[in-house]
Design an enzyme around this catalytic site. Structure first.
Site, short mmCIF file in Angstrom:
data_model
loop_
_atom_site.label_atom_id
_atom_site.label_comp_id
_atom_site.label_asym_id
_atom_site.label_seq_id
_atom_site.Cartn_x
_atom_site.Cartn_y
_atom_site.Cartn_z
N TYR A 21 15.73 -22.72 -37.71
CA TYR A 21 14.72 -23.75 -37.43
C TYR A 21 13.50 -23.40 -38.25
O TYR A 21 12.86 -22.37 -38.03
CB TYR A 21 14.41 -23.76 -35.93
N TYR A 175 17.20 -27.67 -24.01
CA TYR A 175 16.60 -26.42 -24.48
C TYR A 175 15.20 -26.22 -23.90
O TYR A 175 14.87 -25.19 -23.32
CB TYR A 175 16.53 -26.41 -26.02
N HIS A 176 14.34 -27.23 -24.07
CA HIS A 176 12.96 -27.08 -23.65
C HIS A 176 12.81 -27.10 -22.13
O HIS A 176 11.78 -26.66 -21.60
CB HIS A 176 12.09 -28.15 -24.29
N LYS A 538 -6.19 -27.64 -22.37
CA LYS A 538 -5.36 -27.49 -23.56
C LYS A 538 -5.92 -28.39 -24.66
O LYS A 538 -5.59 -29.57 -24.74
CB LYS A 538 -3.91 -27.86 -23.26
N ASP A 542 -1.21 -29.31 -29.07
CA ASP A 542 -0.18 -28.43 -28.50
C ASP A 542 0.24 -28.91 -27.12
O ASP A 542 -0.57 -28.99 -26.20
CB ASP A 542 -0.74 -27.00 -28.43
N HIS A 544 2.90 -27.45 -25.36
CA HIS A 544 3.60 -26.41 -24.60
C HIS A 544 2.67 -25.92 -23.49
O HIS A 544 1.78 -25.11 -23.70
CB HIS A 544 3.99 -25.25 -25.51
#
Length: 666
Positions: A21, A175-176, A538, A542, A544
């Site tokens: 990746y 996945y996340h 945040k 971003d 995450h």
């Protein structure tokens, strides 16, 4: 006498697609990296885009400040896409693009470049992730509300079914979910609920020929995570395959066994990579890879591995090469691909698979009863479940119940020569953003303005009329439209969305191990005359949010007042909230590498607003030199992934608040 090779060796399976990746800074730099990796034996590409590209902004948009080229490559227009794939024959390449809210746009650019190369659409092979549900739950690069977002997902699926028959138009991405704290059962059920929501939307479309629906199902793929609980992860993959076969047969009546296959790619777990003793991550990555390759019955179709040092910063080409060689050694040096399924007939495996399948079915039915995945996003059910699961995981590590070698056990260590010295990690210099902005403005000045206006007008009409967005998007790409212009037209038509945070206001009753912290909060409360209030913010693009959520949850459970409004806040919005909510401390979480410019902006605005006395603490993937510079600029404390003990962090924050309020009468 030399013994002939086993007959099994004559039937050696073809290896999975081997990827890394990758993508950073500019299209030219990323292209050079791709061509190097392909020369080293990589057999497919997996493209990482930067946050402005993922959220539909140009490099010169105010919200893109500090984010350009940081977590992926910046793609603003066809010229960038052309440079990204220069000298890479797209007709022979299998390209995966991790792109969701703007998937239709990046696919349009890819098709336009392919056609410039003389490659027919029908010959293109690859994947657009195109899973917007998980963006609302974990990764945060959504733009539009769920309804329009699902429409864009459907448009890509319908278009590729007709025009790109070898393309995977959607990677249902669990996945996340695991990165956000999902248990194996949640990963199974939430991902399958997403797939059902998408297939239901496609099936209901008047643009679909009923005879084509099996083809739609057959092109849906999955992108799965594999963690360190090796047996559980292996069994999860088998449960995924069995549940998918069941759903496609029973719910959708797909008779073709090939169309019901569970086809998945994987990147193994990055959540478990540690900043402490980072060399241990090599073993973690290897063990996680085995969970998705050892079992022939459910072997991944494509594998990409993180680099050992991703908890420290961006990996260098050498670090990516190390992960590439790990795959190649397993695929080409071992005899793994010469045998059938080595777990067939195992009662332990069958028992665990059956248990996962049963629990996942029950959780899936819970989601379907409330109206499906979209409803479970809008009512915050799935998000709040992930936040709670992650809280339990973090607490187990803090208490030592979940052992992490080098972190909460076996912490005595020698200095790692791998992580020492200048250049130990890759950094993206500030001039990358400046150069991309200059290039973008040159592009705008050189194009045919009338052609751009006409293409954007047709895109707007298609969005309003419900016409498939793909052909107008391809026309926009060829006319020279930019990512931000494409995104702005759809923002005007669809609106923007802020997903629920999953962080409730009520403290949990089952939180263990925080009595001392609660006592400390009570003491500081008496001294201040009110409960200490923290703003968790945040800034930037971003998305995450796992760390920010866990800080907010722990502060709330300890008895502090918490202001947390989710992701993608501007520095101005954070400062306004700090003033209006009268907070004692501002906590900023940034994992995209844009911490220096964004934190400087917040600090400058706090001073201008007369809030010099409000301390700022920061968390993220922050190199030591940057951490020192932040502290020198006035940041009270800097936390990185090694600071996993949230109770200790909260105690630090309380001392900082107390110190900044010395002499203040309650």
């Amino acid at each position: 006498m030399i013994k002939p090779p086993d007959s099994a060796a004559q039937q050696r399976d073809k290896p999975w697609i081997i990827r890394t990746y990758a993508g950073h800074s500019t299209a030219l730099e990323s292209n050079a990296l791709y061509r190097k990796n392909l020369a080293k034996g990589q057999t497919g590409l997996s493209v990482a885009f930067d946050l402005p590209t993922q959220t539909g902004y140009d490099a010169d948009h105010p919200l893109a400040k500090g984010e350009v080229g940081k977590v992926g490559v910046s793609i603003c227009h066809l010229g960038d896409m052309r440079a990204l794939f220069d000298q890479i024959p797209l007709g022979a390449m299998n390209t995966s693009m991790t792109i969701n809210a703007t998937a239709a746009w990046l696919l349009a650019l890819y098709i336009a470049v392919a056609e410039e190369q003389g490659v027919a659409r029908r010959d293109l092979q690859g994947t657009t992730q195109n899973d917007i549900i998980k963006e609302y739950l974990s990764r945060g690069t959504y733009v539009f509300p769920p309804g329009p977002s699902m429409r864009l997902t459907r448009d890509v699926i319908l278009f590729t079914t007709r025009e790109l028959p070898k393309w995977n138009p959607m990677n249902v991405c669990s996945y996340h979910l695991q990165e956000a704290g999902a248990t194996p059962v949640q990963e199974l059920s939430f991902a399958l609920a997403t797939a059902i929501a998408v297939l239901d939307a496609v099936k209901a479309s008047s643009d679909l020929d009923a005879a084509q629906f099996g083809e739609v199902v057959g092109r849906i793929s999955f992108f799965v995570n594999a963690g360190l609980r090796f047996i559980t992860e292996l069994c999860k993959m088998r449960a995924f395959a069995e549940l998918w076969d069941e759903i496609t047969a029973q719910r959708y009546g797909v008779a073709d066994l090939k169309q019901r296959l569970f086809r998945y790619g994987v990147q193994v777990n990055s959540l478990g990579l540690t900043e402490q003793q980072p060399e241990n991550n090599v073993y973690r990555i290897l063990i996680e890879m085995l969970a998705v390759t050892l079992s022939k019955k459910t072997r991944a179709r494509a594998v990409q591995l993180p680099a050992w040092n991703e908890a420290l910063g961006l990996p260098r080409p050498w670090d990516q090469q190390w992960s590439l060689r790990m795959q190649q050694i397993l695929a080409y040096e071992t005899d793994l691909l010469e045998y059938g399924d080595i777990f067939a007939g195992s009662t332990e495996i069958e028992t665990k698979v059956a248990a996962l399948r049963h629990e996942a079915r029950e959780e899936l039915q819970t989601i379907l009863r409330m109206g499906g995945a979209v409803a479970a996003v809008e009512n915050s059910y799935m998000k709040s479940q992930l936040v709670e699961s992650n809280a339990r995981r973090v607490e187990a590590i803090e208490r030592g119940e979940q052992v992490v070698v080098g972190v909460n056990r076996f912490t005595e260590t020698e200095p790692s020569p791998l992580a020492a010295g200048e250049g130990a990690i890759l950094t993206v210099p500030p001039e990358v953003e400046t150069g991309q902005v200059t290039s973008l403005r040159t592009w705008r000045a050189a194009r045919d303005a009338a052609a751009v206006a006409a293409a954007l007008a047709d895109l707007q009409r298609a969005a309003q009329a419900g016409r498939n967005i793909m052909e107008p998007s391809i026309a926009c790409a060829k006319a020279g439209v930019t990512t931000g212009e494409w995104g702005e037209v759809l923002r005007q038509g669809f609106g923007e969305y802020r997903a629920p945070t999953g962080v409730s206001h009520a403290a949990r009753n089952d939180c263990r191990g925080i009595d001392d912290l609660r006592t400390e909060v009570d003491r500081v409360t008496r001294k201040l005359g009110r409960r200490p209030k923290i703003l968790v913010g945040k800034p930037g693009l971003d998305g995450h949010s796992n760390g920010a959520e866990q800080v907010a949850v722990r502060a709330r459970d300890a008895g502090m007042d918490v202001v947390y409004d989710g992701i993608r806040l501007t520095p101005a919005e954070i400062v306004d909230a700090a003033r209006d909510k009268n907070v004692h401390v501002v906590g900023l979480s940034i994992l995209s590498g844009s911490h220096m410019p964004l934190i400087e902006d917040v600090m400058t605005r706090l001073r201008a607003a007369g809030l010099d006395d409000v301390p700022v603490v920061v968390g993220g993937i922050i190199p030591p030199d940057d951490a020192a510079a932040l502290r020198q600029s006035g940041v009270a404390a800097v936390y990185t992934p090694k600071d996993f003990e949230l109770n200790r962090m909260m105690s630090d924050v309380l001392r900082i608040v107390e110190g900044s309020n010395e002499g203040v009468n309650p």
